[in-house]
Scaffold this active site. Structure first.
Site, PDB file in Angstrom:
ATOM      1  N   ARG B 154       0.800  -1.457  -0.184  1.00 49.50           N
ATOM      2  CA  ARG B 154      -0.062  -0.272  -0.005  1.00 49.50           C
ATOM      3  C   ARG B 154       0.802   1.131   0.307  1.00 49.50           C
ATOM      4  O   ARG B 154       0.812   2.309  -1.020  1.00 49.50           O
ATOM      5  CB  ARG B 154      -0.794   0.120   0.726  1.00 49.50           C
ATOM      6  CG  ARG B 154      -1.663  -0.741   1.047  1.00 49.50           C
ATOM      7  CD  ARG B 154      -2.865  -1.418   2.433  1.00 49.50           C
ATOM      8  NE  ARG B 154      -2.196  -1.497   4.215  1.00 49.50           N
ATOM      9  CZ  ARG B 154      -1.911  -2.443   3.934  1.00 49.50           C
ATOM     10  NH1 ARG B 154      -3.134  -3.230   3.786  1.00 49.50           N
ATOM     11  NH2 ARG B 154      -1.373  -2.937   5.252  1.00 49.50           N
ATOM     12  N   ARG B 175       8.992  -9.326  -2.003  1.00 52.67           N
ATOM     13  CA  ARG B 175       8.817 -10.869  -2.444  1.00 52.67           C
ATOM     14  C   ARG B 175       8.454 -11.511  -3.750  1.00 52.67           C
ATOM     15  O   ARG B 175       9.506 -12.543  -4.473  1.00 52.67           O
ATOM     16  CB  ARG B 175       8.437 -11.212  -1.330  1.00 52.67           C
ATOM     17  CG  ARG B 175       9.627 -11.309  -0.292  1.00 52.67           C
ATOM     18  CD  ARG B 175       7.846 -11.759   1.014  1.00 52.67           C
ATOM     19  NE  ARG B 175       6.941 -11.518   0.655  1.00 52.67           N
ATOM     20  CZ  ARG B 175       5.580 -11.183   1.881  1.00 52.67           C
ATOM     21  NH1 ARG B 175       6.139 -12.067   3.078  1.00 52.67           N
ATOM     22  NH2 ARG B 175       4.895 -10.521   1.297  1.00 52.67           N
ATOM     23  N   THR B 176       7.997 -11.259  -4.475  1.00 53.86           N
ATOM     24  CA  THR B 176       7.215 -11.599  -5.896  1.00 53.86           C
ATOM     25  C   THR B 176       7.238 -10.230  -6.527  1.00 53.86           C
ATOM     26  O   THR B 176       6.491  -9.598  -6.473  1.00 53.86           O
ATOM     27  CB  THR B 176       5.923 -12.437  -6.204  1.00 53.86           C
ATOM     28  OG1 THR B 176       5.320 -11.670  -4.669  1.00 53.86           O
ATOM     29  CG2 THR B 176       6.441 -13.790  -4.779  1.00 53.86           C
ATOM     30  N   ARG B 232      11.754   0.337   8.689  1.00 54.56           N
ATOM     31  CA  ARG B 232      11.678   0.455  10.162  1.00 54.56           C
ATOM     32  C   ARG B 232      13.519   0.784  10.360  1.00 54.56           C
ATOM     33  O   ARG B 232      14.602   0.702   9.425  1.00 54.56           O
ATOM     34  CB  ARG B 232      11.573  -0.701  11.019  1.00 54.56           C
ATOM     35  CG  ARG B 232      10.089  -1.033  11.482  1.00 54.56           C
ATOM     36  CD  ARG B 232       9.427  -0.048  12.228  1.00 54.56           C
ATOM     37  NE  ARG B 232       8.446  -0.726  12.811  1.00 54.56           N
ATOM     38  CZ  ARG B 232       7.080   0.381  12.055  1.00 54.56           C
ATOM     39  NH1 ARG B 232       7.785   0.936  11.440  1.00 54.56           N
ATOM     40  NH2 ARG B 232       6.118   0.405  12.525  1.00 54.56           N
ATOM     41  N   GLU B 261      15.500   3.388  18.208  1.00 59.76           N
ATOM     42  CA  GLU B 261      15.118   4.916  18.763  1.00 59.76           C
ATOM     43  C   GLU B 261      14.646   5.463  20.460  1.00 59.76           C
ATOM     44  O   GLU B 261      14.150   3.939  20.687  1.00 59.76           O
ATOM     45  CB  GLU B 261      13.897   5.013  18.253  1.00 59.76           C
ATOM     46  CG  GLU B 261      13.682   5.113  16.538  1.00 59.76           C
ATOM     47  CD  GLU B 261      12.365   5.320  15.736  1.00 59.76           C
ATOM     48  OE1 GLU B 261      11.250   5.342  16.273  1.00 59.76           O
ATOM     49  OE2 GLU B 261      12.245   4.665  14.664  1.00 59.76           O
ATOM     50  N   HIS B 279      10.295   9.553  13.885  1.00 61.73           N
ATOM     51  CA  HIS B 279       9.119   8.013  13.622  1.00 61.73           C
ATOM     52  C   HIS B 279       8.237   9.679  13.399  1.00 61.73           C
ATOM     53  O   HIS B 279       7.424   9.594  14.222  1.00 61.73           O
ATOM     54  CB  HIS B 279       9.363   7.863  14.684  1.00 61.73           C
ATOM     55  CG  HIS B 279       8.924   6.421  13.841  1.00 61.73           C
ATOM     56  ND1 HIS B 279       9.204   5.153  14.632  1.00 61.73           N
ATOM     57  CD2 HIS B 279       7.741   5.961  13.362  1.00 61.73           C
ATOM     58  CE1 HIS B 279       8.505   4.250  13.490  1.00 61.73           C
ATOM     59  NE2 HIS B 279       7.582   4.613  13.098  1.00 61.73           N
TER      60      HIS B 279
END
Lengths: 334, 313
Positions: B154, B175-176, B232, B261, B279
């Site tokens: 998304r 991944r694919t 992340r 963090e 963040h």
């Protein structure tokens, strides 16, 4: 004696004698920025762009009538007085998008062609407008400043406001305004605009005044020319209409906004924030701005990217070449 | 429902805390300086936990709360939650997808622009009074640059859409390969990095994607390349990143997240080719409120025996 002095100041090879003469009307070392390459089509009289025009003509009066083209920049006006000094002038070439340093009417009257940067900088300026908008709304510069101060752990930083879907009002729908609109449409923003005239081919809603535009939007982005009609077009009334969450972005000219009033509105929270690339009296920026977190300050760099610099030096050269080959200018103003 | 004990393991906006407090017996983890005290008093009653991107529910936590039925995360990323353990024990897990997609994508573009056009640095330049001495230096154009996105979910898709508005060619690694995608696929992150001006991390953090940005990828991105991390901190080998920036092997970095963090490597503070954010990817009033409503809605649905709104487990 005078002739000898002239010969020392201007060294000309015999091949250059017949080439049309171009004068660089800008600050010292202006040519380093532009670097028109040595050309077979024209000869640059003053590669170091020093001394300035009036002094140069005083020292080399015979060149006054030999100069057929001038490359000038903002801050070095080509007004009626300058045009009077250069009776053989046929082309004014500015490396800027703006032309308010050139007396266009007088050039037209004298049959002098003018070329500008055209749309070369439009993408960079539009990118900067969006950059300033996201920064103000999401507090990017303020947050970066906050982290670098290393004062607060754990992080407790105020929330920003969402940009996606916001109502954007663009003032001035020339090339830059259109590029801004295109970018913000990708953020699902709703675009409306004000300009001198409604553009029949545009589907965005048109408002006939900036006040109406501000009343109906969350963000005002100034992309228009500065002239008598647009001076202080963003005034107190417009800012109050935009409202407390509203954001103003200015990539046009400083005097489009009543700067003193803007400062007041920012301090008093009458508008949400502002992203400014231009100011009324550059490079002077009122120091009261410096302590505000709801403003992002940018030193008039909308077009100052490496890519644009390469582009403009190529464009100036191409316009000069075209002119002296009796071909149409690439980016004519008039 | 005031008798249901809910444990809040991370700071959230006041609205969420107040609503949780109204509806449940709310316990705040920071009120218990000694974890043992919390467990002794309340472990038998805690039926729900609310965490965020930085604090969730690991195996130890789950084992200590025998009555735990649901973990509702105030984030979309759930790398701080032991999903397998939750599956094992039949504990439900919810997150906050979709509502924050736009904000994170907006911020990714904002980071790219702030970095390439040196917005924060030139703002500092003006505030320090330096403009009077001369113009700020030339910066780098964004429009038309190649953007490589790791993870075309998304958020990755939303970033791609916005970058297309700047005429940026888009390529990706995931991944694919996504057969329906019009963007160019690269089968490895190194290849993506080699062929991108700007590399954006937009995938979930898993064992496979831990340190997906390593020395090899950074070198492939190169001295004219830019890294943007809105995923992340642990997606990036942070010491490698710092070294590359200090040595000039990487053009610059825009970072909303860090490995540890709120710690930010000090060396970064002296660099003008980084943009550092605490963040704030989903950090708008509108989005944090929508996220809060999802947390509240999921908890309510669970305790009423209704289908969860946004379940992961």
């Amino acid at each position: 004696m005078a002739n000898q002095k002239n010969n020392i100041i201007i060294e000309q090879s015999s091949e250059d004698n017949n080439l049309p003469k171009v004068f660089l009307h800008g600050p010292p070392k202006f040519s380093i920025v532009l670097q028109p390459k040595p050309s077979h089509n024209f000869h640059i009289l003053n590669p170091s762009s020093h001394p300035p025009l009036h002094e140069f003509i005083a020292l080399n009066p015979h060149h006054a009538s030999s100069i057929t083209a001038v490359v000038c920049t903002g801050g070095f006006p080509v007004n009626a007085e300058v045009l009077q000094l250069l009776p053989s002038l046929r082309l004014v070439c500015t490396p800027s998008a703006g032309t308010n340093h050139i007396d266009l009417f007088e050039c037209l009257r004298r049959g002098i062609q003018v070329s500008s940067a055209g749309n070369l900088f439009s993408e960079d300026v539009a990118d900067l407008a969006v950059a300033l908008l996201i920064d103000v709304g999401r507090k990017i510069s303020a947050a970066d400043r906050f982290l670098r101060s290393q004062l607060q752990k754990p992080w407790d930083f105020p929330l920003g406001s969402k940009l996606t879907g916001k109502k954007i009002g663009i003032v001035g729908m020339g090339r830059i305004g259109l590029e801004v609109a295109k970018r913000l449409e990708a953020f699902s923003c709703m675009i409306s605009y004000n300009s001198r005239n409604k553009k029949p081919l545009l589907s965005y809603p048109f408002f006939s005044s900036v006040l109406e535009l501000a009343t109906n939007t969350n963000v005002i982005i100034l992309c228009c020319d500065l002239n008598d009609q647009t001076r202080h077009i963003v005034n107190k009334e417009v800012m109050l209409a935009l409202g407390k969450g509203g954001i103003i972005v200015n990539v046009g000219r400083g005097a489009l906004i009543d700067e003193k009033e803007l400062l007041k509105c920012l301090i008093e929270g009458e508008i949400g924030g502002a992203g400014l690339d231009v100011f009324e009296n550059e490079p002077h920026v009122p120091k009261e701005f410096f302590s505000l977190d709801n403003v992002v300050l940018s030193p008039h760099k909308g077009a100052l990217t490496s890519e644009s610099l390469i582009g403009i030096s190529q464009l100036v050269e191409q316009n000069l070449k075209a002119f002296f080959s009796n071909k149409p200018l690439l980016t004519p103003v008039i | 429902m005031g008798s249901i004990s809910v444990l809040l393991v991370a700071k959230v906006i006041p609205y969420l805390e107040q609503e949780l407090n109204k509806r449940y017996n709310l316990l705040r983890i920071w009120d218990f300086p000694q974890k043992s005290q919390l467990l002794t008093q309340h472990s038998a009653s805690i039926r729900a936990a609310v965490g965020n991107a930085s604090a969730g529910a690991d195996a130890e936590f789950i084992d200590a709360l025998p009555k735990l039925e649901i973990v509702s995360s105030y984030s979309v990323g759930v790398d701080m939650i032991d999903l397998n353990k939750c599956k094992e024990k039949g504990i439900r897990v919810t997150n906050t997808p979709d509502v924050l997609t736009d904000d994170v994508a907006d911020l990714a573009i904002g980071l790219i622009l702030a970095l390439l056009r040196r917005i924060c640095e030139s703002d500092r330049y003006v505030r320090n009074g330096n403009w009077k001495s001369g113009d700020y230096k030339l910066t780098t154009k964004f429009s038309g640059k190649t953007v490589g996105i790791i993870g075309l979910g998304r958020i990755g898709t939303a970033i791609a859409k916005r970058a297309e508005g700047f005429n940026c060619p888009i390529s990706y690694f995931s991944r694919t390969q996504k057969q329906e995608s019009k963007y160019k696929y690269y089968p490895s992150v190194v290849e993506l990095a080699s062929n991108s001006d700007i590399l954006v991390v937009a995938c979930p953090l898993t064992e496979e994607t831990h340190h997906i940005i390593n020395r090899e990828v950074i070198n492939a991105l190169g001295p004219k390349g830019y890294l943007i991390n809105i995923g992340r901190g642990k997606h990036v080998d942070e010491p490698e990143l710092v070294a590359a920036l200090l040595e000039g092997r990487l053009g610059g970095a825009g970072l909303d997240v860090f490995e540890n963090e709120p710690h930010v490597p000090e060396e970064l503070f002296g660099l003008e080719n980084v943009v550092l954010l605490p963040h704030v990817g989903s950090g708008t009033v509108e989005t944090r409120t929508a996220m809060a409503d999802l947390v509240l809605g999921n908890l309510e649905a669970h305790f009423l025996g209704k289908p969860l709104l946004t379940p992961l487990v």
